[in-house]
Write an enzyme that holds these catalytic residues in place. Structure first.
Site, PDB file in Angstrom:
ATOM      1  N   HIS A  70       0.769  -1.193   0.026  1.00 35.40           N
ATOM      2  CA  HIS A  70       0.155   0.181  -0.088  1.00 35.40           C
ATOM      3  C   HIS A  70       0.916   1.339  -0.096  1.00 35.40           C
ATOM      4  CE1 HIS A  70       0.995   0.027   4.130  1.00 35.40           C
ATOM      5  NE2 HIS A  70       0.717   1.163   4.304  1.00 35.40           N
ATOM      6  N   HIS A  85       1.803   6.862  -0.320  1.00 34.29           N
ATOM      7  CA  HIS A  85       0.809   6.217   0.542  1.00 34.29           C
ATOM      8  C   HIS A  85      -0.481   5.932   0.030  1.00 34.29           C
ATOM      9  CE1 HIS A  85      -1.427   4.938   4.171  1.00 34.29           C
ATOM     10  NE2 HIS A  85      -0.163   4.502   4.490  1.00 34.29           N
TER      11      HIS A  85
END
Length: 166
Positions: A70, A85
């Site tokens: 992620h 992110h």
């Protein structure tokens, strides 16, 4: 004679980061997570993505791909440490819907594909799809200028110009 040779060996001190995703630009202060909005990890920008594709914003080296895929960390040619992110609270997805196309140590060019993700799944399972891109070693940055855009295309629009401290 040697001065010119050493000048060629020195890494650049200025560089431009391009959009890592396509979508709507969001000011970091507006990201609904205090870690990012209060710039605890560093200054930068965020994007509300319209597709599940993350590309490198700079020429550099992959320093980390989180095991849940992620997030990715990149060290630019000038030495900026950049964290991308994907979404907020996506770590709890444990990698579901994410695919990394790079690994630690890989050299990348601006626009190279880093991660693909299922945008609909992130919308369903995460707090938000908004994706921050922050410079985590801000103490080494002399100047950081954000270039205003409303909407950007991954790998094409310039977002941040920065100058490293000498």
């Amino acid at each position: 004679m040697f001065k010119k040779w050493f000048a060629k060996m020195r890494k650049p001190s200025e560089e431009t980061l391009v959009a890592p995703l396509s979508g709507q630009v969001v000011q970091l202060e507006e990201v609904p997570d205090p870690t990012f909005s209060q710039k605890m990890m560093g200054d930068g920008i965020a994007i509300q993505p319209v597709e599940g594709k993350v590309v490198s914003p700079v020429d550099g080296e992959i320093v980390q791909v989180f095991h849940t895929k992620h997030a990715v960390g990149i060290r630019s040619g000038a030495g900026a440490e950049i964290l991308i992110h994907i979404g907020l609270e996506t770590v709890q997805m444990q990698g579901e819907g994410f695919e990394a196309h790079v690994k630690q140590g890989d050299k990348v060019k601006a626009g190279d594909l880093l991660i693909t993700f299922d945008l609909d799944l992130v919308k369903e399972k995460a707090a938000s799809t908004v994706t921050p891109m922050v410079i985590t070693n801000g103490d080494q940055i002399e100047n950081l200028d954000k270039i205003h855009h409303n909407n950007v295309t991954a790998g094409q629009h310039e977002l941040i110009k920065l100058k490293m401290k000498e």
